[in-house]
Every structure is written in structure tokens, then in C-alpha cells.
Scaffold this active site. Structure first.
Site, PDB file in Angstrom:
ATOM      1  N   THR A  94       6.176   0.117  -6.209  1.00  0.00           N
ATOM      2  CA  THR A  94       5.175   1.208  -6.047  1.00  0.00           C
ATOM      3  C   THR A  94       5.855   2.353  -5.415  1.00  0.00           C
ATOM      4  O   THR A  94       5.314   3.371  -5.202  1.00  0.00           O
ATOM      5  CB  THR A  94       3.777   1.224  -5.492  1.00  0.00           C
ATOM      6  OG1 THR A  94       3.962   0.413  -4.335  1.00  0.00           O
ATOM      7  CG2 THR A  94       3.215   0.300  -6.497  1.00  0.00           C
ATOM      8  N   ARG A  97       0.801  -1.172  -0.067  1.00  0.00           N
ATOM      9  CA  ARG A  97      -0.021  -0.027   0.057  1.00  0.00           C
ATOM     10  C   ARG A  97       0.843   1.175  -0.141  1.00  0.00           C
ATOM     11  O   ARG A  97       0.418   2.422   0.255  1.00  0.00           O
ATOM     12  CB  ARG A  97      -0.996   0.114   1.150  1.00  0.00           C
ATOM     13  CG  ARG A  97      -2.243   0.628   0.919  1.00  0.00           C
ATOM     14  CD  ARG A  97      -3.144   0.460   2.320  1.00  0.00           C
ATOM     15  NE  ARG A  97      -2.825   0.758   3.432  1.00  0.00           N
ATOM     16  CZ  ARG A  97      -2.737   2.088   4.067  1.00  0.00           C
ATOM     17  NH1 ARG A  97      -3.143   3.041   3.463  1.00  0.00           N
ATOM     18  NH2 ARG A  97      -2.265   1.838   5.388  1.00  0.00           N
ATOM     19  N   LYS A  98       2.118   1.037  -0.149  1.00  0.00           N
ATOM     20  CA  LYS A  98       3.191   2.182  -0.448  1.00  0.00           C
ATOM     21  C   LYS A  98       2.980   2.803  -1.679  1.00  0.00           C
ATOM     22  O   LYS A  98       3.824   2.776  -2.643  1.00  0.00           O
ATOM     23  CB  LYS A  98       4.421   1.824  -0.019  1.00  0.00           C
ATOM     24  CG  LYS A  98       4.809   1.277   1.338  1.00  0.00           C
ATOM     25  CD  LYS A  98       5.980   0.930   1.600  1.00  0.00           C
ATOM     26  CE  LYS A  98       6.451   0.540   3.090  1.00  0.00           C
ATOM     27  NZ  LYS A  98       7.777  -0.237   3.144  1.00  0.00           N
ATOM     28  N   THR A  99       1.735   3.694  -2.092  1.00  0.00           N
ATOM     29  CA  THR A  99       1.422   4.167  -3.121  1.00  0.00           C
ATOM     30  C   THR A  99       1.605   5.819  -3.111  1.00  0.00           C
ATOM     31  O   THR A  99       1.232   6.166  -2.012  1.00  0.00           O
ATOM     32  CB  THR A  99       0.076   3.900  -3.681  1.00  0.00           C
ATOM     33  OG1 THR A  99      -0.737   3.872  -2.780  1.00  0.00           O
ATOM     34  CG2 THR A  99      -0.130   2.265  -4.118  1.00  0.00           C
TER      35      THR A  99
END
Length: 306
Positions: free
Chosen positions: A292, A157-159
Site C-alpha cells: 500500500t 497501516r502504511k496507507t
């Protein structure tokens, strides 16, 4: 595989509008005034080796400014508008294109010239980044599967805020798992959740009371002891975080022996050079935030035809 049908037209239109508004917040474009609104066209070129991804977003951006995109469908060679040469190839998402010093023409954009140029930079930024994610995802997945392995490589979820959908889409096109799409997609209990709740078992129980049976619960664990506690409390997935390859394989083997239906994920410190250290029959998922966060962008350009 074509993943474009996953993206709803309404959401694509909304995203395109927000990106364009960010680029022209005052609504005035003097450069567009210079070129006028006469009809014209421009060719889209890929100028670097990599996996092509981001086509639905480009279509949405140019549709928002009243232009159309025709993606190349036949192979051949020709001349660029600036006098150079190009190779024309079918524009297929997920295709890895090799670059031999000659730009690859993937599409032609048609419409009012001022509108083509208003959409140009937004479309190119999306393409370069989405394709960069897809290229990194393809490379890491291929490295993991150099030898037979039944697991999957995933992003995290490191976007980039505001760019999540583009980067998650790039992961899919590149052949990797998206992991959870957002906070509501799956429950992940990390160290801060556990410290605040008081224990792993307490955190899992409280999460289960809220999410019910239809949502998976994952717990981030620093070793085998925490992973056993999480699995025993009813977690569906345990993440072995920041362990070296040897400790990871030992822990995964012990967990699968006692909890055969448990999903074992490995994360933290995984790179292109060491991913094979974590590949094991007892490991189901290897996730990597660098897919990401820190990926290399690909080089695209758009040239107006004279």
C-alpha cells in the site's frame, strides 16, 4: 470472492462526495460547460495487465454525479469511439486480465456528458490505484504460496491518508489480509510505545486493562528475547521485525515451541524477490508495507462515444 458487501452505501457516498469536492473545490467546471449536459455515454478501458479492483467506488463516484455504470457481461470484440479496436470481457473484481496490446472494455458510463467528465478522473484514479494494490497483493501472495504454506500475506497501516479504505479493499480483492484497518482495530505496541511505557510487560499490561479480552495485542520485537517477553506478558501476536530469513525461522520455531497458540508475524524488508526466505511452518503472517506504499498503478481510460 465478492467483497463489495463489506462497504456500506452511506460511507461510499460520503467518500465519493469528498473526492469530487476535492477535485472541484470552487464548484465551477468550465470544461463541463463546453460539452453541455446533453445525454451521452463513455466506455471504460483497461490498458494494462493486472487484477481489476475498485468497482464499488467507481459506482459511487458516478452515482454522485447522476450517472450510471453498466459493467460488461459478455465476451466479444468491437470498435472504440476513437476508431481503435477493443476486447470486451466480463468485469469481475479479482480477475487478472492479460493485455495483448488491445484495450479491454470493462464498462459503459451513461448520463449527462458534463457529469460523466466531472467524475472521470476521480473514478480512474481510484481504479488505477485500487487495481495496483490488488495486483501487487496477488503477486506477493502467489510467490509466498509457490510451495504449500498455511500462513497469510498481509498489508500494513502504511496507507495513503484519505485513501485507506480503497487501498485496504484492494488488498482483499488481491487475496491478501488487510492487517489492522485502523488504530482501533487491534492494539500494536511498537518501539515508541514500549520506550514510553518503560517495558514490554508494562506496555502489554496497560493495553490489556483498556482493551479487554476482545481485542488482540501485538508487540513489535527486534529479536527472540523481546518476543519471549511479549508472549509471556500476554501478547496475542508478536512481530519479528527486520530480521533476516534464517534468524526469523529460528526465532519462530522457538516461540511456537514455548507458546504454541501465539501468532507469529514477520515484517520489515520483505520484497517480491526475498519473500520465500521468510515462509516457514512456524510463521503465520508475512506483512509488507510496499503493498500500500509504493505500488504500481494500472492504466485505465474513459472515452466518450461519438
Amino acid at each position: 470472492m465478492d467483497f463489495s458487501s463489506l462497504l456500506t452505501p452511506l460511507h461510499l457516498s460520503s467518500l465519493a462526495a469528498s473526492y469530487l469536492t476535492e477535485d472541484i473545490p470552487a464548484g465551477i467546471d468550465v470544461g463541463g460547460h463546453v460539452v453541455t449536459s446533453r445525454k451521452g455515454s463513455a466506455n471504460l478501458y483497461l490498458k494494462e495487465e493486472g487484477v481489476f479492483a475498485g468497482r464499488p467506488f467507481v459506482d459511487a463516484v458516478f452515482a454522485a454525479v447522476g450517472c450510471t455504470v453498466s459493467w460488461s457481461a459478455a465476451a466479444g470484440a468491437g470498435q472504440r469511439s476513437d476508431g481503435g479496436s477493443f476486447t470486451q470481457l466480463p468485469a469481475r473484481e479479482g480477475e487478472r486480465y492479460e493485455y495483448a496490446g488491445v484495450p479491454i472494455r470493462l464498462a459503459t458510463v451513461e448520463g449527462p456528458l458534463d457529469q460523466i467528465l466531472r467524475g472521470e478522473r476521480t473514478a480512474l484514479c481510484i481504479l488505477s490505484r485500487c487495481s495496483g494494490v490488488a495486483t501487487a497483493a496477488r503477486k506477493l501472495s502467489e510467490l509466498a504460496h509457490t510451495e504449500p504454506w498455511g500462513g497469510r500475506v498481509a498489508g500494513t497501516r502504511k496507507t495513503t491518508p484519505g485513501f485507506r479504505l480503497v487501498e485496504k479493499y484492494g488488498l482483499l480483492v488481491g487475496g491478501a489480509d488487510t492487517h489492522r484497518l485502523d488504530l482501533s482495530h487491534m492494539v500494536m505496541l511498537k518501539d515508541n510505545h514500549i520506550w514510553a511505557a518503560g517495558s514490554i510487560a508494562g506496555a502489554v499490561a496497560k493495553a490489556r486493562s483498556a482493551c479487554g479480552f476482545s481485542t488482540k495485542i501485538e508487540v513489535e520485537c527486534n529479536g527472540l528475547g523481546e518476543a519471549r517477553e511479549a508472549a509471556g506478558a500476554g501478547a496475542d501476536v508478536v512481530m519479528l521485525d527486520n530480521l533476516d530469513g534464517g534468524r526469523t525461522r529460528e526465532a519462530a520455531k522457538a516461540l511456537k515451541k514455548d507458546f504454541p497458540h501465539l501468532i507469529v508475524e514477520v515484517s520489515g524488508g520483505v520484497t517480491m524477490t526475498n519473500i520465500r526466505e521468510y515462509v516457514d511452518e512456524n510463521v503465520d503472517i508475512i506483512s509488507c508495507g510496499a503493498l500500500t506504499q509504493g505500488y504500481k498503478c494500472l492504466d485505465f481510460s474513459l472515452k466518450v462515444n461519438r
